[in-house]
Design a protein around this motif. Structure first.
Motif, mmCIF file in Angstrom:
data_model
loop_
_atom_site.group_PDB
_atom_site.id
_atom_site.type_symbol
_atom_site.label_atom_id
_atom_site.label_comp_id
_atom_site.label_asym_id
_atom_site.label_seq_id
_atom_site.Cartn_x
_atom_site.Cartn_y
_atom_site.Cartn_z
ATOM 1 N N PRO A 152 0.812 -1.227 0.000
ATOM 2 C CA PRO A 152 0.000 0.000 0.000
ATOM 3 C C PRO A 152 0.843 1.274 0.000
ATOM 4 N N GLU A 153 2.075 1.182 0.493
ATOM 5 C CA GLU A 153 2.920 2.382 0.556
ATOM 6 C C GLU A 153 3.260 2.932 -0.823
ATOM 7 N N LEU A 154 3.080 2.100 -1.862
ATOM 8 C CA LEU A 154 3.369 2.573 -3.216
ATOM 9 C C LEU A 154 2.450 3.726 -3.621
ATOM 10 N N ARG A 155 1.279 3.806 -2.990
ATOM 11 C CA ARG A 155 0.346 4.900 -3.295
ATOM 12 C C ARG A 155 0.976 6.256 -3.000
ATOM 13 N N ASP A 156 1.874 6.285 -2.034
ATOM 14 C CA ASP A 156 2.469 7.559 -1.626
ATOM 15 C C ASP A 156 3.461 8.100 -2.648
ATOM 16 N N GLN A 157 3.999 7.238 -3.525
ATOM 17 C CA GLN A 157 4.998 7.705 -4.485
ATOM 18 C C GLN A 157 4.436 8.798 -5.388
ATOM 19 N N ASP A 158 3.255 8.553 -5.967
ATOM 20 C CA ASP A 158 2.669 9.551 -6.848
ATOM 21 C C ASP A 158 2.227 10.797 -6.093
ATOM 22 N N ARG A 159 1.811 10.623 -4.827
ATOM 23 C CA ARG A 159 1.438 11.796 -4.033
ATOM 24 C C ARG A 159 2.645 12.701 -3.817
ATOM 25 N N VAL A 160 3.774 12.085 -3.478
ATOM 26 C CA VAL A 160 5.005 12.849 -3.271
ATOM 27 C C VAL A 160 5.434 13.531 -4.564
ATOM 28 N N THR A 161 5.362 12.798 -5.696
ATOM 29 C CA THR A 161 5.738 13.355 -6.995
ATOM 30 C C THR A 161 4.863 14.547 -7.342
ATOM 31 N N THR A 162 3.569 14.424 -7.123
ATOM 32 C CA THR A 162 2.643 15.510 -7.436
ATOM 33 C C THR A 162 2.919 16.733 -6.580
ATOM 34 N N ARG A 163 3.163 16.508 -5.290
ATOM 35 C CA ARG A 163 3.437 17.650 -4.404
ATOM 36 C C ARG A 163 4.722 18.369 -4.818
ATOM 37 N N ARG A 164 5.753 17.594 -5.151
ATOM 38 C CA ARG A 164 7.012 18.212 -5.588
ATOM 39 C C ARG A 164 6.824 19.000 -6.876
ATOM 40 N N ALA A 165 6.085 18.410 -7.831
ATOM 41 C CA ALA A 165 5.848 19.099 -9.100
ATOM 42 C C ALA A 165 5.076 20.390 -8.874
ATOM 43 N N CYS A 166 4.031 20.335 -8.049
ATOM 44 C CA CYS A 166 3.214 21.512 -7.807
ATOM 45 C C CYS A 166 3.987 22.596 -7.061
ATOM 46 N N ALA A 167 4.942 22.193 -6.233
ATOM 47 C CA ALA A 167 5.798 23.181 -5.568
ATOM 48 C C ALA A 167 6.612 23.959 -6.602
ATOM 49 N N LYS A 168 7.077 23.269 -7.653
ATOM 50 C CA LYS A 168 7.805 23.954 -8.729
ATOM 51 C C LYS A 168 6.852 24.815 -9.563
ATOM 52 N N PHE A 169 5.647 24.311 -9.815
ATOM 53 C CA PHE A 169 4.685 25.060 -10.608
ATOM 54 C C PHE A 169 4.306 26.378 -9.949
ATOM 55 N N ALA A 170 4.389 26.422 -8.619
ATOM 56 C CA ALA A 170 3.996 27.626 -7.898
ATOM 57 C C ALA A 170 4.951 28.787 -8.135
ATOM 58 N N LEU A 171 6.141 28.510 -8.687
ATOM 59 C CA LEU A 171 7.145 29.557 -8.882
ATOM 60 C C LEU A 171 6.942 30.350 -10.160
ATOM 61 N N LEU A 172 6.185 29.793 -11.111
ATOM 62 C CA LEU A 172 6.049 30.401 -12.432
ATOM 63 C C LEU A 172 4.654 30.077 -12.957
ATOM 64 N N PRO A 173 3.963 31.040 -13.606
ATOM 65 C CA PRO A 173 2.627 30.732 -14.138
ATOM 66 C C PRO A 173 2.628 29.431 -14.939
ATOM 67 N N THR A 174 1.684 28.561 -14.612
ATOM 68 C CA THR A 174 1.689 27.195 -15.147
ATOM 69 C C THR A 174 0.267 26.739 -15.401
ATOM 70 N N SER A 175 0.111 25.890 -16.414
ATOM 71 C CA SER A 175 -1.148 25.198 -16.671
ATOM 72 C C SER A 175 -0.909 23.710 -16.453
ATOM 73 N N VAL A 176 -1.572 23.140 -15.459
ATOM 74 C CA VAL A 176 -1.428 21.719 -15.153
ATOM 75 C C VAL A 176 -2.497 20.961 -15.928
ATOM 76 N N MET A 177 -2.065 20.069 -16.812
ATOM 77 C CA MET A 177 -2.969 19.346 -17.704
ATOM 78 C C MET A 177 -3.292 17.980 -17.137
ATOM 79 N N ASN A 178 -4.583 17.626 -17.174
ATOM 80 C CA ASN A 178 -4.994 16.320 -16.655
ATOM 81 C C ASN A 178 -6.040 15.702 -17.583
ATOM 82 N N PHE A 179 -5.800 14.463 -17.984
ATOM 83 C CA PHE A 179 -6.828 13.668 -18.656
ATOM 84 C C PHE A 179 -7.452 12.779 -17.582
#
Length: 307
Positions: A152-179
């Protein structure tokens, strides 16, 4: 003869795409190496706008020549009032790899460059993988349900990745794309899922919920995009050879409910249920819109045939 001409046009388009990619990747990779060697916030603030500028130029060049070779019209509505200096969460139904080129053509320079969530394996694609890394595209690991049950701990990998990515997105205007469907629509997948929608697969809420939790207050709005291909879902080769057919794009700019930015999707079942209700309502409206657009396209085609 027609097939030969179409094949020749496709080969020429593929060559143009390759040349444009190489020309843009050379300066981009040089800046990426500098970013890798000097991982400092001050360096990132200066390099990231240049990286995005190069990627925007790549998209612009592709969009121009692709527009020239398409015989059928592209009907795109709802693009007014968008801002290239804003933060947007973009959600769209997914039919084909062509979707990405359509979205890029429609939204390039109208909003900040789209940042997609990519499968981890794509980072190893020669040249392009490093370019995606430099542009801060988040790479996600996909795990089977069996693997998640075992670990079950594998679920946390994508959560951590998303949080790190969004922290970078917060520095510069960004459009986050989701299908939200998580995969391209096919009749076979639709039969297996048996969703309550005629033209869509079941939406997956996880990536949207994580993005909203990480930087929801910073998003200016949700851009809800609906794509329809009345002449059938085109392949990438159809696009390159000028046989994409008609393309219909409709965009709605919607407010993001503040409550959806604050809850714990992973740990709060009541919040998770509320999030699903919100997304499913969007999906029901999108399904009805697709049916309406297809009906209008059929009626228009009949009218043209009788003229």
């Amino acid at each position: 003869m027609r097939r030969l001409l179409s094949g020749a046009l496709g080969a020429l388009s593929l060559l143009l795409l390759a040349v444009n990619t190489l020309l843009c990747c050379l300066p981009l990779l040089a800046l990426a190496l500098l970013k890798l060697m000097l991982p400092l916030p001050a360096v990132r603030r200066r390099i990231d706008p240049l990286l995005n500028l190069i990627a925007t130029a790549w998209i612009g060049a592709n969009s121009r020549w692709l527009a020239l070779i398409q015989h059928a019209p592209w009907d795109m509505q709802g693009l007014e009032g968008l801002r290239p200096d804003g933060w947007y969460l973009v959600n769209c139904n997914h039919r084909s790899w062509v979707d990405i080129f359509v979205l890029q053509r429609a939204l390039n320079r109208r909003i900040p460059m789209l940042k997609f969530f990519l499968k981890q394996q794509l980072i190893y694609v020669p040249v392009i993988g490093l370019a995606w890394w430099a542009l801060d595209f988040p790479f996600m690991r996909r795990h089977s349900k069996a693997a998640l049950r075992r670990r079950p701990e594998l679920r946390d990998q994508d959560r951590v990745t998303t949080r790190r990515a969004c922290a970078k997105f917060a520095l510069l205007p960004t459009s986050v794309m989701n299908f939200a469907e998580g995969t391209r629509f096919t009749p076979a997948k639709h039969r297996r899922q048996a969703p309550p929608y005629r033209h869509l697969l079941k939406p997956r809420a996880g990536a949207l919920a994580l993005s909203l939790h990480a930087m929801g207050r910073q998003f200016q709005s949700l851009l809800d995009v609906t794509l329809v291909y009345p002449d059938g879902t085109p392949s990438f080769w159809h696009l390159l050879s000028g046989r994409c057919g008609r393309v219909i794009l409709r965009l709605r700019e919607l407010p993001i409910p503040p409550a959806l930015c604050e809850g714990d999707y992973g740990g709060d079942s009541a919040f998770r249920a509320e999030f699903h209700r919100w997304l499913e309502q969007l999906w029901r409206e999108k399904d009805r819109q697709i049916e309406s657009l297809l009906q209008q396209a059929r009626e228009f085609a009949l009218t043209q045939n009788h003229i």
